[in-house]
Enzyme design. Sequence first.
Site, mmCIF file in Angstrom:
data_model
loop_
_atom_site.group_PDB
_atom_site.id
_atom_site.type_symbol
_atom_site.label_atom_id
_atom_site.label_comp_id
_atom_site.label_asym_id
_atom_site.label_seq_id
_atom_site.Cartn_x
_atom_site.Cartn_y
_atom_site.Cartn_z
ATOM 1 N N TYR A 98 -0.645 0.905 1.252
ATOM 2 C CA TYR A 98 -2.032 0.787 1.695
ATOM 3 C C TYR A 98 -2.660 2.185 1.742
ATOM 4 O O TYR A 98 -2.279 3.022 2.543
ATOM 5 C CB TYR A 98 -2.120 0.137 3.075
ATOM 6 C CG TYR A 98 -1.725 -1.325 3.127
ATOM 7 C CD1 TYR A 98 -1.440 -2.043 1.972
ATOM 8 C CD2 TYR A 98 -1.644 -1.998 4.344
ATOM 9 C CE1 TYR A 98 -1.084 -3.381 2.029
ATOM 10 C CE2 TYR A 98 -1.291 -3.336 4.410
ATOM 11 C CZ TYR A 98 -1.010 -4.024 3.253
ATOM 12 O OH TYR A 98 -0.647 -5.354 3.318
ATOM 13 N N SER A 133 -4.681 -12.966 5.125
ATOM 14 C CA SER A 133 -5.859 -13.676 4.587
ATOM 15 C C SER A 133 -6.224 -14.869 5.465
ATOM 16 O O SER A 133 -6.507 -15.967 4.956
ATOM 17 C CB SER A 133 -5.612 -14.142 3.154
ATOM 18 O OG SER A 133 -5.452 -13.037 2.286
#
Length: 369
Positions: free
Chosen positions: A116, A276
């Site tokens: 990330y 998500s």
Amino acid sequence: MMRLRVIEGPASRPRLASCRPSSSPRPGRRLHSPTPSSSSPNTPPSCRVRASAGAEASIRTLGASGLTVSTVGLGTIGWGDESYGFNSRYRAVDLRETFEAAVEGGITFFDTAEVYGYKQHEYQSSSEHLLGDFAGEASEPVIIGSKVFTIPWTNLIVKGTSPRLGSEALVDALKKSVERVGRPVDLWSIHFPFPTFKNSVLMDALKEASDLGLTTSVGVSNFSKDQMIEASEICSRLGIKLSANQVKFSLLDRSNEKNGLLSAAEALDVAVVAYSPLAGGKLTSSGAAKNPKDDKLAELLKLMEFVGVVNGGKSISQVALNWLVRKGALPIPSARSAEQAREHAGAMGWSLDDNEMSLLEEKLEYLGW
């Protein structure tokens, strides 16, 4: 459905009628040593929840790890990543405010990964760097989970020394993560299975990381039900416990519930960490406007908005996250502003009742989701 006990506000609220009777009863920081849970002994260990004293937030056990975390976490996938808008739409100072708002709202679990914002590693502004810096200055301890990439050529991306071809290479990657975070991580997970690595090799890496004190607990991510079961069995033989499996899960994607992964995880005392959880922004107040031709989504959001209203004015996204909490999952919505973090924290401290859960699921079935 997993039964969770969370804080209920003192004010009464109207009950929504369901087309079918309820089939189950109403469900009622990083701490360096596990905090005992006040949940009923009949509650599955992986989703035991209790209210923290004098606070609105609720906490739960992170699977078999013994760690206690907030029932809603925070994802940091866009932190340090210019493709998401880092250094253009938002900066490190904005992410610091995001982190502080999350902690203030009761969020104690933060998810990151070595990749990330990896392009910012050399500038010490990747997700792991930023999260480690913020956590080191936080007023209260937090739980940090990170993940390791299993693709052999990952080192070419994150500037490692050689291809990743065995468990030792994965552990070396964790050592780099620990340097970036500034301390051992609380949960270290395999980011996803990859053909180059057998499950046994991946679990060997988790075992070695635990033995070296580089992590408090271990997990996996994107593992199927069968892969998770195998991983848990191997971990047991190695004398460690698999504590989490991070998978895609939301009201609009219930595949990991339908295929039995959720129930298998409960039986194994593996926490399901849901990424998500807002379906890429569809399950938010702006979801309908951003998807004007999706009549099914609009119909679902209309019901979710109503459910939020009768729960004291909760937003659509808070209803979506609370639905996951009621399912026993730990949702980790991403946030890159303090406003988003506060919104996510508002999904804690209350609970959808069984009738509301049934109404939502009946609507999903009717719409073909």
